[in-house]
Enzyme design. Structure first.
Site, short mmCIF file in Angstrom:
data_model
loop_
_atom_site.label_atom_id
_atom_site.label_comp_id
_atom_site.label_asym_id
_atom_site.label_seq_id
_atom_site.Cartn_x
_atom_site.Cartn_y
_atom_site.Cartn_z
N ARG A 298 0.83 -1.21 0.00
CA ARG A 298 0.00 0.00 0.00
C ARG A 298 0.87 1.26 0.00
O ARG A 298 0.54 2.24 -0.68
CB ARG A 298 -0.95 -0.02 1.20
CG ARG A 298 -2.09 -1.00 1.00
CD ARG A 298 -2.96 -1.20 2.22
NE ARG A 298 -4.08 -2.07 1.88
CZ ARG A 298 -5.01 -2.47 2.73
NH1 ARG A 298 -4.95 -2.08 4.00
NH2 ARG A 298 -5.99 -3.26 2.34
N TYR A 438 -6.19 -1.20 -6.96
CA TYR A 438 -5.55 -2.40 -6.40
C TYR A 438 -4.88 -2.14 -5.06
O TYR A 438 -4.72 -1.01 -4.64
CB TYR A 438 -4.63 -3.10 -7.40
CG TYR A 438 -3.42 -2.39 -7.96
CD1 TYR A 438 -2.84 -1.28 -7.40
CD2 TYR A 438 -2.82 -2.92 -9.12
CE1 TYR A 438 -1.71 -0.70 -7.94
CE2 TYR A 438 -1.70 -2.34 -9.66
CZ TYR A 438 -1.14 -1.25 -9.07
OH TYR A 438 -0.02 -0.69 -9.62
N GLU A 439 -4.54 -3.24 -4.39
CA GLU A 439 -4.04 -3.25 -3.01
C GLU A 439 -5.03 -2.62 -2.03
O GLU A 439 -4.65 -1.96 -1.07
CB GLU A 439 -2.68 -2.54 -2.90
CG GLU A 439 -1.59 -3.16 -3.74
CD GLU A 439 -1.48 -4.67 -3.54
OE1 GLU A 439 -1.78 -5.16 -2.45
OE2 GLU A 439 -1.08 -5.35 -4.50
N GLY A 440 -6.31 -2.85 -2.27
CA GLY A 440 -7.35 -2.27 -1.44
C GLY A 440 -7.80 -0.97 -2.04
O GLY A 440 -7.04 0.00 -2.12
#
Length: 590
Positions: A298, A438-440
């Site tokens: 993140r 992406y990545e949350g």
């Protein structure tokens, strides 16, 4: 596409002065991370990124990747050779243990290197990004036997790594994953399918270590029943070299809006009886282990937002200086469009957002180093852990949101030519669009900030940051580096964030309120924090012995306070308005 040249001086200032790298290196006993070493690493990384990776960016976008008849991914010409140079240069192991082949330098020193790589070629850079995150997860959670089996080759870069979370039915809801793991002696057999696996298959490295979330047969339901497994493409033999082909394959590649040269794979595990996997950490505790990698990713995805913004800024800067059109105020005859006030507005917006994003990303990563390695008492280390936790959703959320704005403005600065693929700026706009997803997603980052990072500790971490902001405002006022009215505006934004924090704490029991205002709260917190870093930047530049830094730092800070910081007023209004109008219509009327 214009050449990429890393702004090493800007990076060094942001890292050493603004983010406080030098003080951290002393507190963490990083004796080798001297100013001379930092400068040398940045200089060499700039050469590698600009000369070897950047020239592959456009061709990679045009050619893309393909899955051959053997289900192996073929990368564009030059990618494999550039990756070999990356390995030979020792870039993969900067922040990892020397005992396993790394260089034992701070994580935050690897960050400007990563920024250069992603600015040069984001699709290529995703491979080492995921690998470093996987290496971090194994370093912190695997047992010693597994570390010795996998990490030396991963730290050298000879083997790469991935994260395998998402499945067709689950998306971001990991509680619903179905991939299974059954015990078999000292290992497990993995069966299931994963989607959206970045660099899940490729020809650049001799082996790929997949970190896979799966369920044991007797696992409890939901996220409490998830375990983490290391599943190598080739099972290491007794000598640690790639041996038997494991039962894991790429089924297909996604056709994407951007990052065309980054293979996004549908991965199949266990078509022929089960892929061999090794447990990482404890059974049913896999999500906590994976979060080691996710938190790392993140931060670095936020860094990607900074990187692609820098590349867009450079391309726009080059174009507006050369493009002649119209007569600017005060000129005679035709003018370069950079002299037109509206173009100057766009360029200053791009510059201010990019510099603030860099300061935010670097500060978050320095806080991670402090929390992990500083020789401090428990209370002080807990303080830095709170700071790292607080800044992570800001870095991921805000830096990827500004990338949308900066790359869009770069297209606008190019006018009609920006809409033409041959100029290259459209690629940056397309590539950047994945970053808030992406990545949350950034909605998830916002919920993380407002819930885990604010409500859970009753705003302690944010109140600590607000106190630092007020101290900086007082120091800036005493030093006279910015005008009184601008410092008044900055202090007003601090008060706005304090008001929003109080509203959030007062309404924390209302789930509709929390979910409805979370994104505005994220953007408000980030914008005010970025404003603080810009004021702090001007204050630090005032101490420059040669006086070269101050004028540009002051001008950019003034612009941020005048034209970006006022956004905080709107974000506060949204937080105070709450959920009523957001939830008013029935879902069938949307």
């Amino acid at each position: 596409m214009s050449e990429y040249r890393a702004p090493t001086r800007e990076m060094e200032f942001a890292l050493r002065r603004l983010a406080g790298f030098d003080e951290m290196a002393k507190a963490c006993n990083y004796e080798d991370a001297s100013p001379d070493v930092v400068a040398a690493i940045l200089e060499e990384a700039a050469k590698f990124a600009g000369n070897e990776i950047a020239p592959l960016n456009r061709s990679g976008d045009e050619i893309g990747v393909r899955l051959d008849e053997d289900r192996c991914v073929q990368t564009p010409d030059g990618f494999k050779q550039a990756y070999q140079q990356y390995i030979e240069g020792g870039w993969a192991g900067l922040q990892f243990d020397a005992e396993l082949g790394g260089q034992a330098l701070p994580f935050s020193l690897a960050i400007p290197v990563q920024e250069m790589i992603h600015a040069a070629n984001m699709a290529w850079g995703l491979c080492p990004l995921l690998s470093q995150g996987a290496t971090e997860a194994l370093s912190e959670n695997a047992d010693e036997s597994l570390k010795q089996r996998l990490l030396p080759k991963m730290i050298s870069g000879e083997w790469t790594g991935t994260m395998n979370l998402t499945e067709p039915q689950s998306g971001s809801d990991l509680a619903t994953i179905r991939t299974q793991a059954r015990p078999e002696g000292d290992h497990y057999r993995i069966t299931g399918q994963k989607i959206f696996i970045t660099w899940g298959e490729h020809d650049m490295a001799e082996n790929i270590v997949h970190l896979v979330l799966a369920r044991l047969p007797d696992a409890p339901p939901g996220v409490k029943g998830i375990s983490l497994f290391a599943v190598p493409k080739f099972i290491p033999d007794a000598d640690g070299n790639p041996g038997e082909r494991n039962d894991c394959y790429a089924l297909s590649l996604e056709h994407k809006m951007g990052i065309h040269a980054s293979p996004t794979c549908v991965m199949s595990y266990g078509e022929n009886g089960g892929a061999l996997g090794y447990l990482v950490g404890e059974e049913n505790k896999g999500l906590a282990c994976m979060f080691t990698m996710m938190n790392n990713a993140r931060l670095t995805v936020g860094l990607q937002g900074v990187a692609i913004s820098e590349r867009a800024l450079q391309m726009a800067r080059s174009y507006v200086a050369e493009r002649v059109q119209g007569t600017a105020p005060g000129d005679q005859g035709l003018s370069p469009i950079v002299r037109h006030p509206d173009v100057r507005r766009m360029m200053m917006t791009m510059k201010a957002l990019t510099e603030a994003g860099r300061g935010l990303a670097y500060s978050g990563c320095v806080a991670v180093d402090y929390a992990k390695h500083a020789q401090l008492d428990a209370e002080r280390r807990a303080y830095f852990q709170r700071r790292a936790d607080l800044l992570t959703p800001l870095v991921k959320g805000w830096c990827t949101e500004i990338a949308q704005e900066v790359t869009s403005l770069a297209v606008q600065c190019h006018g009609g030519m920006g809409f033409i693929e041959e100029t290259g700026v459209a690629q940056l706009y397309r590539d950047a669009r994945i970053l808030p997803i992406y990545e949350g997603t950034n909605g998830i980052q916002a919920l993380d900030l407002i819930g885990r990072k604010t409500i859970r500790d009753r705003g302690l971490a944010l109140q600590e940051l607000l106190a630092e902001m007020r101290a900086t405002a007082a120091d800036a006022r005493a030093a006279g580096v910015l005008e009184s009215q601008r410092l008044d505006a900055f202090e007003q934004s601090i008060a706005q964030l304090e008001s929003a924090l109080q509203q959030v704490l007062d309404s924390s029991a209302n789930e509709h309120f929390v979910g409805s205002v979370a994104f505005s709260f994220l953007m408000l917190t980030s914008t005010v924090t970025a404003g603080w870093l810009m004021v702090k930047s001007a204050l630090l530049a005032a101490d420059d012995s040669e006086g070269e830094l101050l004028p540009a730092r002051q001008a950019t800070a003034r612009f941020f306070v005048d034209h970006v910081l006022p956004r905080s007023t709107g974000y506060l209004a949204s937080v105070l308005a709450g959920e009523d109008s957001i939830m008013a219509l029935p879902e069938t009327a949307l």
